[in-house]
Design a protein around this motif. Structure first.
Motif, PDB file in Angstrom:
ATOM      1  N   ILE A   3      21.093   6.736  48.255  1.00 51.43           N
ATOM      2  CA  ILE A   3      21.093   7.307  46.704  1.00 51.43           C
ATOM      3  C   ILE A   3      19.745   8.306  46.738  1.00 51.43           C
ATOM      4  CG2 ILE A   3      20.199   6.918  44.586  1.00 51.43           C
ATOM      5  CD1 ILE A   3      21.565   4.143  45.129  1.00 51.43           C
ATOM      6  N   ARG A   4      20.143   9.583  46.451  1.00 53.83           N
ATOM      7  CA  ARG A   4      19.025  10.804  46.576  1.00 53.83           C
ATOM      8  C   ARG A   4      18.145  10.622  45.357  1.00 53.83           C
ATOM      9  NH1 ARG A   4      19.999  15.832  47.678  1.00 53.83           N
ATOM     10  NH2 ARG A   4      20.435  16.119  45.606  1.00 53.83           N
ATOM     11  N   LEU A   5      16.904  10.309  45.544  1.00 52.88           N
ATOM     12  CA  LEU A   5      15.953  10.293  44.319  1.00 52.88           C
ATOM     13  C   LEU A   5      14.849  11.255  44.520  1.00 52.88           C
ATOM     14  CD1 LEU A   5      15.612   6.342  43.623  1.00 52.88           C
ATOM     15  CD2 LEU A   5      16.808   7.897  42.433  1.00 52.88           C
ATOM     16  N   VAL A  45      14.247  13.424  47.522  1.00 48.82           N
ATOM     17  CA  VAL A  45      14.560  14.703  47.550  1.00 48.82           C
ATOM     18  C   VAL A  45      13.466  15.495  46.715  1.00 48.82           C
ATOM     19  CG1 VAL A  45      17.070  14.154  47.961  1.00 48.82           C
ATOM     20  CG2 VAL A  45      16.087  14.490  45.631  1.00 48.82           C
ATOM     21  N   SER A  46      13.506  16.829  46.878  1.00 53.33           N
ATOM     22  CA  SER A  46      12.668  17.574  46.025  1.00 53.33           C
ATOM     23  C   SER A  46      13.748  18.383  45.040  1.00 53.33           C
ATOM     24  CB  SER A  46      12.093  18.856  46.948  1.00 53.33           C
ATOM     25  OG  SER A  46      11.153  19.654  46.148  1.00 53.33           O
ATOM     26  N   GLY A  47      13.227  18.129  43.658  1.00 50.11           N
ATOM     27  CA  GLY A  47      14.010  18.739  42.631  1.00 50.11           C
ATOM     28  C   GLY A  47      15.095  17.695  42.133  1.00 50.11           C
ATOM     29  N   PRO A  48      16.142  18.306  41.582  1.00 50.30           N
ATOM     30  CA  PRO A  48      17.131  17.204  40.775  1.00 50.30           C
ATOM     31  C   PRO A  48      17.857  16.222  41.877  1.00 50.30           C
ATOM     32  CG  PRO A  48      17.369  19.513  40.001  1.00 50.30           C
ATOM     33  CD  PRO A  48      16.277  19.528  41.013  1.00 50.30           C
ATOM     34  N   ASP A  49      18.001  15.142  41.285  1.00 47.85           N
ATOM     35  CA  ASP A  49      18.532  14.139  42.164  1.00 47.85           C
ATOM     36  C   ASP A  49      19.881  13.484  41.577  1.00 47.85           C
ATOM     37  OD1 ASP A  49      17.355  12.533  40.143  1.00 47.85           O
ATOM     38  OD2 ASP A  49      16.106  11.629  41.207  1.00 47.85           O
ATOM     39  N   ASP A  50      20.157  12.323  42.130  1.00 50.79           N
ATOM     40  CA  ASP A  50      21.375  11.546  41.490  1.00 50.79           C
ATOM     41  C   ASP A  50      21.301  11.207  40.026  1.00 50.79           C
ATOM     42  OD1 ASP A  50      22.710  11.952  43.904  1.00 50.79           O
ATOM     43  OD2 ASP A  50      22.407  10.114  44.755  1.00 50.79           O
ATOM     44  N   ILE A  87       5.937   9.541  51.610  1.00 49.02           N
ATOM     45  CA  ILE A  87       6.713   9.619  50.330  1.00 49.02           C
ATOM     46  C   ILE A  87       6.720  11.145  50.439  1.00 49.02           C
ATOM     47  CG2 ILE A  87       7.153   9.018  47.865  1.00 49.02           C
ATOM     48  CD1 ILE A  87       7.252   6.598  49.672  1.00 49.02           C
ATOM     49  N   HIS A  88       7.824  11.803  50.653  1.00 50.67           N
ATOM     50  CA  HIS A  88       8.098  13.002  50.729  1.00 50.67           C
ATOM     51  C   HIS A  88       9.570  13.576  50.805  1.00 50.67           C
ATOM     52  CE1 HIS A  88       8.809  13.121  54.971  1.00 50.67           C
ATOM     53  NE2 HIS A  88       7.650  12.330  54.917  1.00 50.67           N
ATOM     54  N   ALA A  89       9.977  14.542  50.339  1.00 53.21           N
ATOM     55  CA  ALA A  89      11.281  14.839  50.719  1.00 53.21           C
ATOM     56  C   ALA A  89      11.828  14.752  52.054  1.00 53.21           C
ATOM     57  CB  ALA A  89      11.714  16.328  50.334  1.00 53.21           C
ATOM     58  N   GLY A  90      13.093  13.913  52.237  1.00 53.53           N
ATOM     59  CA  GLY A  90      13.246  13.541  53.511  1.00 53.53           C
ATOM     60  C   GLY A  90      13.177  12.327  53.925  1.00 53.53           C
ATOM     61  N   ALA A  91      12.290  11.694  53.303  1.00 56.00           N
ATOM     62  CA  ALA A  91      11.670  10.130  53.859  1.00 56.00           C
ATOM     63  C   ALA A  91      12.894   9.221  53.141  1.00 56.00           C
ATOM     64  CB  ALA A  91      10.117   9.775  53.278  1.00 56.00           C
ATOM     65  N   ARG A  92      12.902   8.177  53.939  1.00 55.18           N
ATOM     66  CA  ARG A  92      14.004   7.120  53.281  1.00 55.18           C
ATOM     67  C   ARG A  92      13.205   5.991  53.058  1.00 55.18           C
ATOM     68  NH1 ARG A  92      19.382   7.959  54.044  1.00 55.18           N
ATOM     69  NH2 ARG A  92      19.617   9.824  55.328  1.00 55.18           N
ATOM     70  N   LEU A  93      13.569   5.213  51.989  1.00 56.52           N
ATOM     71  CA  LEU A  93      12.939   4.090  51.602  1.00 56.52           C
ATOM     72  C   LEU A  93      14.155   3.102  51.072  1.00 56.52           C
ATOM     73  CD1 LEU A  93      10.579   2.955  50.319  1.00 56.52           C
ATOM     74  CD2 LEU A  93      11.240   3.811  48.270  1.00 56.52           C
ATOM     75  N   ASP A  94      13.897   1.706  51.582  1.00 56.58           N
ATOM     76  CA  ASP A  94      14.493   0.545  51.225  1.00 56.58           C
ATOM     77  C   ASP A  94      13.592  -0.141  49.938  1.00 56.58           C
ATOM     78  OD1 ASP A  94      16.149  -1.654  51.105  1.00 56.58           O
ATOM     79  OD2 ASP A  94      15.715  -2.791  52.858  1.00 56.58           O
TER      80      ASP A  94
END
Length: 149
Positions: A3-5, A45-50, A87-94
């Motif tokens: 999920i892109r957030l 992500v940076s900007g609009p997401d899901d 916590i930045h664009a491209g980072a992944r988080l569970d």
């Protein structure tokens, strides 16, 4: 799947109870909360997401405004400090149960609420937090066993 957030939606998810800008927006958000509850991971992500997806057809979507980007920056800093990880664009988080509980505790105490200042949903989110996150759509299986709320 992933999920892109955007960063400030990490905070919005904590108190989401099924209210939103339109029925299409809410249906989409419900699906995202369900997927996260099942354990899908997050790509920042940076900007609009899901979550923003259902708003992009509007004449002037608020998700493209500078205020949304400013919220992202504030939320990213707060969440980064809390979780002690980038916590930045491209980072992944569970968003596992322990992380969700930690973030909700920080939200309840105001530790990660700088991005919420001036948001039209802030009062609702405060009410949800004060009600121990009852009826929130995002739930992780182990959360109910270990949650102090």
């Amino acid at each position: 799947m992933t999920i892109r957030l955007r960063a400030h939606h990490l905070l919005c998810l904590l108190t989401y109870v099924g209210k939103g800008y339109s029925s299409a927006f809410t249906a989409n958000y419900d699906g995202i909360a369900e997927r996260l509850s099942r354990g899908e991971d997050i790509l920042l992500v940076s900007g609009p997401d899901d979550i923003c997806a259902r708003l992009l057809d509007e004449p002037e979507p608020h998700c493209l405004r500078d205020s949304a980007s400013a919220r992202d920056q504030l939320a990213a800093r707060d969440v980064e400090d809390l979780l002690t990880r980038p916590i930045h664009a491209g980072a992944r988080l569970d968003l596992d149960a322990a992380t969700l509980v930690r973030m909700r505790q920080a939200f309840s105490t105001g530790l990660v609420r700088k991005a919420c200042e001036g948001c039209e949903w802030s009062a609702l989110c405060s009410t949800v937090a004060a009600g121990n996150y009852r009826d929130t759509r995002l739930q992780r299986p182990a959360e109910t066993e270990n949650c102090p709320f």
